[in-house]
Design a protein around this motif. Structure first.
Motif, short mmCIF file in Angstrom:
data_model
loop_
_atom_site.label_atom_id
_atom_site.label_comp_id
_atom_site.label_asym_id
_atom_site.label_seq_id
_atom_site.Cartn_x
_atom_site.Cartn_y
_atom_site.Cartn_z
N GLU A 12 34.52 -4.31 32.36
CA GLU A 12 36.16 -4.61 31.54
C GLU A 12 37.56 -4.19 32.28
OE1 GLU A 12 38.62 -3.86 28.28
OE2 GLU A 12 36.28 -4.75 28.22
N ARG A 15 38.56 -7.59 32.77
CA ARG A 15 38.94 -8.39 31.51
C ARG A 15 40.38 -7.68 31.20
NH1 ARG A 15 34.52 -6.91 29.65
NH2 ARG A 15 32.54 -8.66 29.05
N GLU A 34 38.35 -13.15 28.65
CA GLU A 34 36.78 -12.38 28.51
C GLU A 34 36.30 -12.88 29.78
OE1 GLU A 34 34.59 -11.01 27.95
OE2 GLU A 34 35.15 -10.95 25.51
N PRO A 43 29.48 -12.60 26.42
CA PRO A 43 30.88 -11.31 27.58
C PRO A 43 29.67 -10.95 29.09
CG PRO A 43 31.21 -12.04 25.46
CD PRO A 43 29.58 -12.83 25.27
#
Length: 99
Positions: A12, A15, A34, A43
């Motif tokens: 994360e 991202r 992504e 993902p």
């Protein structure tokens, strides 16, 4: 984000960093940014220990939709006690990055 994470790290922050970097430019409207597995294009929740990942991005600039994929080969983690920033020959940190 990659440098501070490593194998098994949460994907994360990668991202978030991509989205924040793109969003910093007011003319760019981010549709997606992504981090995905190169083989399945699914993902990723966690960064792999090594291997290829893809960073797909779609954004609008004015009336134009731009799509791109950056392929990254993640190297295996360095051996215990070694930094990925050390020289392969001497084992010392190069002068350009010493504190």
């Amino acid at each position: 984000a990659f440098a501070s994470g490593g194998a098994g790290a949460d994907a994360e922050p990668v991202r978030r960093a991509m989205r924040e970097a793109l969003a910093a430019e007011p003319a760019i409207g981010v549709e997606y940014a992504e981090i995905v597995d190169a083989a399945s294009f699914r993902p990723l929740d966690r960064l792999p220990a090594a291997g290829r990942v893809v960073l797909p991005v779609a954004a609008r600039v004015g009336g134009v939709r731009l799509i791109d994929n950056l392929h990254l080969d993640l190297p295996p983690a360095p051996a215990a006690g070694r930094s990925s920033l050390t020289s392969d020959t001497s084992g010392e940190t190069p002068p350009a990055i010493q504190p």
